[in-house]
Design an enzyme around this catalytic site. Structure first.
Site, PDB file in Angstrom:
ATOM      1  N   GLU A  56      -5.115   2.146   4.116  1.00 47.15           N
ATOM      2  CA  GLU A  56      -4.044   3.013   5.004  1.00 47.15           C
ATOM      3  C   GLU A  56      -3.083   2.114   5.509  1.00 47.15           C
ATOM      4  OE1 GLU A  56      -3.264   5.980   4.697  1.00 47.15           O
ATOM      5  OE2 GLU A  56      -4.787   6.663   3.539  1.00 47.15           O
ATOM      6  N   LEU A  68       2.826  -8.981   0.326  1.00 45.23           N
ATOM      7  CA  LEU A  68       2.856  -7.298   0.352  1.00 45.23           C
ATOM      8  C   LEU A  68       4.164  -7.112   1.577  1.00 45.23           C
ATOM      9  CD1 LEU A  68      -0.375  -5.511   0.912  1.00 45.23           C
ATOM     10  CD2 LEU A  68       1.319  -5.491  -1.112  1.00 45.23           C
ATOM     11  N   ASP A 110       3.591  12.041   6.828  1.00 41.67           N
ATOM     12  CA  ASP A 110       4.359  11.138   6.439  1.00 41.67           C
ATOM     13  C   ASP A 110       5.526  11.770   5.648  1.00 41.67           C
ATOM     14  OD1 ASP A 110       3.642  11.836   4.009  1.00 41.67           O
ATOM     15  OD2 ASP A 110       3.097   9.751   3.208  1.00 41.67           O
ATOM     16  N   TYR A 122       5.997  -6.907   5.427  1.00 40.14           N
ATOM     17  CA  TYR A 122       5.764  -6.496   6.870  1.00 40.14           C
ATOM     18  C   TYR A 122       4.508  -7.075   7.467  1.00 40.14           C
ATOM     19  CZ  TYR A 122       8.935  -2.436   6.014  1.00 40.14           C
ATOM     20  OH  TYR A 122      10.110  -1.666   5.823  1.00 40.14           O
ATOM     21  N   GLN A 128       4.527   1.789   4.253  1.00 38.90           N
ATOM     22  CA  GLN A 128       5.834   1.345   3.501  1.00 38.90           C
ATOM     23  C   GLN A 128       5.598   0.740   2.171  1.00 38.90           C
ATOM     24  OE1 GLN A 128       5.103   0.560   7.218  1.00 38.90           O
ATOM     25  NE2 GLN A 128       6.331   2.496   7.159  1.00 38.90           N
ATOM     26  N   THR A 129       4.442   0.800   1.693  1.00 38.79           N
ATOM     27  CA  THR A 129       4.227   0.015   0.436  1.00 38.79           C
ATOM     28  C   THR A 129       3.781   0.907  -0.439  1.00 38.79           C
ATOM     29  OG1 THR A 129       3.619  -1.879   1.869  1.00 38.79           O
ATOM     30  CG2 THR A 129       3.148  -2.152  -0.465  1.00 38.79           C
ATOM     31  N   TYR A 155       0.427   9.005  11.930  1.00 38.27           N
ATOM     32  CA  TYR A 155       0.188   8.967  10.495  1.00 38.27           C
ATOM     33  C   TYR A 155      -1.144   8.666  10.198  1.00 38.27           C
ATOM     34  CZ  TYR A 155      -0.859   8.524   5.666  1.00 38.27           C
ATOM     35  OH  TYR A 155      -1.566   8.461   4.546  1.00 38.27           O
TER      36      TYR A 155
END
Length: 243
Positions: free
Chosen positions: A40, A83, A141, A85, A45-46, A123
Site C-alpha cells: 500500500e 520508485l 482514492d 517519492y 502515487q505509483t 486512504y
DNA sequence: GTCCGGGATC
DNA sequence: GATCCCGGAC
C-alpha cells in the site's frame, strides 16, 4: 429506482465483474499485514506495473517488519530506488521501528493508531483495515472517487461537491458486511481498468443501467466541432472542457 | 515537449 | 494549495 436497490445492484454487479475481470496481484496472495503495508505504501502515487517487481525485491530483502526495523534507513532508501517519492521508504521504515517499539512488533489494527503513523493517511488506513485486518472499512482514492462519482452522483452533483465527506460516506454505505476485502479490491480494479479517467468502457459496462454518467463522452474524445475550428470560434476557446 | 494523474504532509 | 517523482498519454 430506490437508492437501496441501486446500492445492492452495484454491489452485486461489481463483485460479479471482479470474479471475471479482477487482476491477479501479488499482494492479494498474502494475509501478512506487513506485506500488505509494504504494497500500500508503494502503491501511493505509483502504478501497479512498477510496484510489482519492487514489491518482490523489497520483501525478499526485508521479509518481516522486524527485518525492516533493523535495517539502516539509508539502505532502505537505496532498496526503494527508483520508485520515487523517496520520503515513503523513510516513513515505512519509521512505521516498522515504531511498531516494534510501541506495539510489540504487531501492526495495530485500529484506525486511530494507524493514522498516527507518518505516511498513513485516510486512504492507506482504510486499505489496511479492509485488506490486512478484514474489517468493514471504506476506502477512497482517486479511482474510487471517480467510480462512485460517476455511478452515483453524475457530472452535475460531482461538480457541486465541496469536500470528500459525501464520498467517504457513500463508500462506507456501499461496503457489503463481511466482504470489504473483495469489494474494495474490486472497486480499485474497476476504476483502474474499466471506469478509467479517459475512454472508460461504458458500452459493455455492467453499471450502465443505473449509472448517473452513462453514456460518458469525454471532451477530448468529441469530434472537433466546426465552431471550435472556425476563426471566430478559435478566439474564444480556452483549452478542453468547453461546454 | 508538455500535460495528466496520483496520497500524504505541512 | 504547494510539494514530491515518474510513466504514459497526447
Amino acid at each position: 429506482m430506490r437508492a437501496g436497490s441501486v446500492r445492492r445492484r452495484f454491489q452485486q454487479r461489481l463483485l460479479t465483474w471482479y470474479r471475471r475481470h479482477g487482476r491477479d496481484l501479488p499482494w492479494r496472495k498474502t494475509r501478512d499485514a506487513y506485506s500488505i503495508l509494504v504494497s500500500e505504501i508503494m502503491l501511493q502515487q505509483t502504478q501497479v506495473e512498477r510496484v510489482i517487481p519492487k514489491y518482490r525485491e523489497f520483501l525478499k530483502r526485508y521479509p518481516t517488519l522486524e527485518a525492516l526495523a533493523r535495517a539502516p534507513v539509508k539502505e532502505v532508501r537505496r532498496t526503494w530506488y527508483p520508485l520515487g517519492y523517496n520520503i515513503r521508504p523513510v516513513h515505512l521504515h519509521g512505521i516498522a521501528r515504531e511498531t516494534v517499539a510501541r506495539y510489540n512488533g504487531r501492526l495495530p489494527s485500529d484506525e486511530k493508531a494507524l493514522r498516527s503513523f507518518k505516511g498513513i493517511g485516510p486512504y492507506t488506513a482504510g486499505a489496511l483495515l479492509s485488506f490486512a485486518f478484514k474489517k468493514d472499512a471504506p476506502i477512497l482514492d482517486t479511482n474510487v472517487r471517480r467510480v462512485l462519482g460517476r455511478v452515483f452522483l453524475g457530472p452535475r452533483r460531482m461538480k457541486a461537491l465541496r469536500g470528500q465527506k459525501a464520498l467517504w460516506d457513500l463508500s462506507a454505505a456501499l461496503v457489503p458486511p463481511g466482504k470489504a476485502y473483495d469489494f474494495n479490491q474490486a472497486l480499485m480494479d474497476f476504476g483502474a481498468t474499466w471506469c478509467t479517467p479517459r475512454q472508460p468502457r461504458c458500452l459493455p459496462c455492467p453499471m450502465k443501467a443505473f449509472c448517473q454518467s452513462y453514456p460518458l463522452t469525454l471532451p477530448n474524445s468529441d469530434v472537433p466541432s466546426p465552431l471550435l475550428l472556425s476563426p471566430a470560434g478559435r478566439g474564444r476557446v480556452r483549452g478542453r472542457g468547453q461546454r
